[in-house]
Design a protein around this motif. Structure first.
Motif, mmCIF file in Angstrom:
data_model
loop_
_atom_site.group_PDB
_atom_site.id
_atom_site.type_symbol
_atom_site.label_atom_id
_atom_site.label_comp_id
_atom_site.label_asym_id
_atom_site.label_seq_id
_atom_site.Cartn_x
_atom_site.Cartn_y
_atom_site.Cartn_z
ATOM 1 N N GLU A 1 -53.250 -18.811 -4.806
ATOM 2 C CA GLU A 1 -54.070 -19.454 -5.835
ATOM 3 C C GLU A 1 -54.080 -20.971 -5.657
ATOM 4 O OE1 GLU A 1 -55.974 -17.895 -8.391
ATOM 5 O OE2 GLU A 1 -55.583 -16.343 -6.892
ATOM 6 N N GLY B 1 -60.978 -25.550 -2.933
ATOM 7 C CA GLY B 1 -62.080 -25.699 -3.880
ATOM 8 C C GLY B 1 -62.294 -27.143 -4.281
ATOM 9 N N LYS C 1 -56.258 -21.847 -2.702
ATOM 10 C CA LYS C 1 -57.667 -21.721 -3.078
ATOM 11 C C LYS C 1 -58.119 -22.920 -3.919
ATOM 12 C CE LYS C 1 -60.836 -18.513 -5.435
ATOM 13 N NZ LYS C 1 -60.923 -17.241 -6.210
ATOM 14 N N SER C 2 -57.241 -23.397 -4.794
ATOM 15 C CA SER C 2 -57.578 -24.544 -5.637
ATOM 16 C C SER C 2 -57.752 -25.806 -4.801
ATOM 17 C CB SER C 2 -56.495 -24.762 -6.694
ATOM 18 O OG SER C 2 -56.434 -23.675 -7.590
ATOM 19 N N ILE D 1 -56.460 -22.764 -11.821
ATOM 20 C CA ILE D 1 -57.768 -23.418 -11.812
ATOM 21 C C ILE D 1 -58.643 -23.045 -10.618
ATOM 22 C CG2 ILE D 1 -57.005 -25.397 -13.159
ATOM 23 C CD1 ILE D 1 -56.834 -26.943 -10.466
ATOM 24 N N ALA D 2 -58.230 -22.073 -9.833
ATOM 25 C CA ALA D 2 -58.971 -21.756 -8.601
ATOM 26 C C ALA D 2 -60.442 -21.470 -8.870
ATOM 27 C CB ALA D 2 -58.307 -20.578 -7.891
ATOM 28 N N ASP D 3 -60.753 -20.884 -10.015
ATOM 29 C CA ASP D 3 -62.141 -20.542 -10.328
ATOM 30 C C ASP D 3 -62.802 -21.541 -11.275
ATOM 31 O OD1 ASP D 3 -61.993 -18.184 -8.778
ATOM 32 O OD2 ASP D 3 -61.011 -17.135 -10.440
ATOM 33 N N GLU D 4 -62.128 -22.662 -11.532
ATOM 34 C CA GLU D 4 -62.639 -23.630 -12.503
ATOM 35 C C GLU D 4 -62.948 -24.991 -11.896
ATOM 36 O OE1 GLU D 4 -63.449 -22.927 -15.441
ATOM 37 O OE2 GLU D 4 -62.363 -21.099 -15.962
ATOM 38 N N ILE D 5 -62.825 -25.124 -10.581
ATOM 39 C CA ILE D 5 -62.958 -26.438 -9.957
ATOM 40 C C ILE D 5 -64.326 -27.062 -10.231
ATOM 41 C CG2 ILE D 5 -62.963 -27.705 -7.798
ATOM 42 C CD1 ILE D 5 -60.197 -26.782 -8.606
ATOM 43 N N GLN D 6 -65.386 -26.304 -10.057
ATOM 44 C CA GLN D 6 -66.721 -26.860 -10.274
ATOM 45 C C GLN D 6 -66.911 -27.253 -11.732
ATOM 46 O OE1 GLN D 6 -68.735 -27.599 -7.709
ATOM 47 N NE2 GLN D 6 -70.019 -28.683 -9.201
ATOM 48 N N ASN D 7 -66.377 -26.445 -12.647
ATOM 49 C CA ASN D 7 -66.457 -26.777 -14.073
ATOM 50 C C ASN D 7 -65.722 -28.076 -14.371
ATOM 51 O OD1 ASN D 7 -67.949 -24.480 -14.692
ATOM 52 N ND2 ASN D 7 -66.114 -23.249 -15.110
#
Length: 326
Positions: free
Chosen positions: A142, A149, A145-146, A104-110
């Motif tokens: 990862e 984030g 990063k999550s 989910i590292a790139d999905e936190i804002q979503n």
């Protein structure tokens, strides 16, 4: 009219934990057995539509908090859309997820925009090589990063769940606790529970009394009052820390007297207690054209057979944690 869901010991049940899958992309040594094992058939796993219906019924009975678990919940496709649907349900006050943080590292804002209230990230080592050894995957970066984030996005509080085992990661207790001095994270130390048959060597657990003694060497432990949607953790703050420390001690300090939850497995069984293999089958009724009143009665039945306390020390749970949903 909203009804209150209570058990035979007058405990109010307002919290539903939902396992959305028994799949996980990691193979943590204390969770997954070393020998091959069968996953649930995809046809047995409840659809998102079925889960939404059950949550609606739960809300009508007084459920106010939902936590999504797995396996690893984000191993299931479409979870963010499901979170968005859940967040839109009237009467649901708290929506959280427990995850290993590797997907989910790139999905936190979503996730925040979808309506997620809070996040718990499981992490059993701050050392990348040890993390890879425990989990079977080199994905520590990862997870890190999550966590950052989630902090940046304001998914407060960000909780880190840690199971301590002597000879595995017990020497990192103080390192985890020190994170709270510099970051507003909530570290949750969880006593190891002998559920299923993991593959670790001997699971020599660290229990709450020993953990407390070691924490006290770092400074004064200041008790923190519980908030309305708290779980069973006893909360503390080290003097001068930005974050918190919590102790979840199912083995040494049963919190059964205040347990307020039911668990729904991915294949549609309600578990009145995590630490018991007793379940109530919702799936057959759900797929057998039962109306909402029948399903609500099954919720009440599950609450009604909830035991006064668990007896895990005498009778281990056979189902694997990944199939129960923690």
């Amino acid at each position: 009219m909203t009804h209150t869901l209570t058990d035979s010991f007058d405990r109010t049940i307002d919290y539903l934990r939902i396992s959305v899958t028994d799949r996980c992309n990691l193979r943590c040594s204390y969770c997954v057995p070393p020998t091959p094992f069968a996953h649930m058939d995809h046809t047995d796993i409840l659809s998102y539509e079925e889960l939404i219906r059950l949550v609606r019924i739960g809300i009508s009975l007084g459920i106010r908090k939902v936590r999504l678990t797995g396996g690893e919940p984000f191993a299931r496709k479409g979870l963010i859309g499901f979170i968005r649907e859940l967040a839109a349900l009237e009467g649901l006050e708290d929506l959280a997820v427990t995850t290993n943080g590797t997907l989910i590292a790139d999905e936190i804002q979503n996730l925040k925009e979808a309506g997620l209230t809070r996040i718990n990230i499981s992490l059993d080592s701050l050392k990348p090589e040890r993390f890879a050894r425990i989990t079977g995957k080199d994905l520590f970066s990862e997870v890190k990063k999550s966590i950052q984030g989630a902090l940046d996005a304001g998914l407060a509080p960000v909780k880190i769940n840690t199971v301590l085992l002597d000879g595995t990661n017990g020497d990192e207790l103080e390192d985890f606790a020190r994170l709270t001095f510099d970051h507003p994270v909530h570290i949750r130390f969880i006593e190891y529970m002998p559920i299923g048959k993991g593959s670790g060597p001997d699971h020599s657990e660290l229990l709450a009394p020993a953990i407390t003694r070691r924490l006290q060497a770092l400074g004064t432990l200041i008790p923190v009052p519980k908030s309305p949607h708290d779980g069973p953790a006893r909360r503390f703050r080290l003097d001068g820390a930005k974050g918190e420390i919590g102790l979840i001690s199912p083995m040494t300090n049963h919190f059964c007297a205040t347990c307020n939850r039911l668990r729904l497995t991915a294949d549609g069984h309600l578990r009145p207690c995590l630490l018991s293999d007793v379940t109530v089958n919702l799936k057959d009724a759900l797929r057998g054209s039962a109306d909402d009143a029948v399903l609500a009665a099954l919720f009440r039945h599950a609450a009604g057979i909830k035991g006064k306390r668990h007896d895990l020390s005498a009778n281990g749970v056979q189902d694997m944690m990944s199939s129960i949903g923690g």
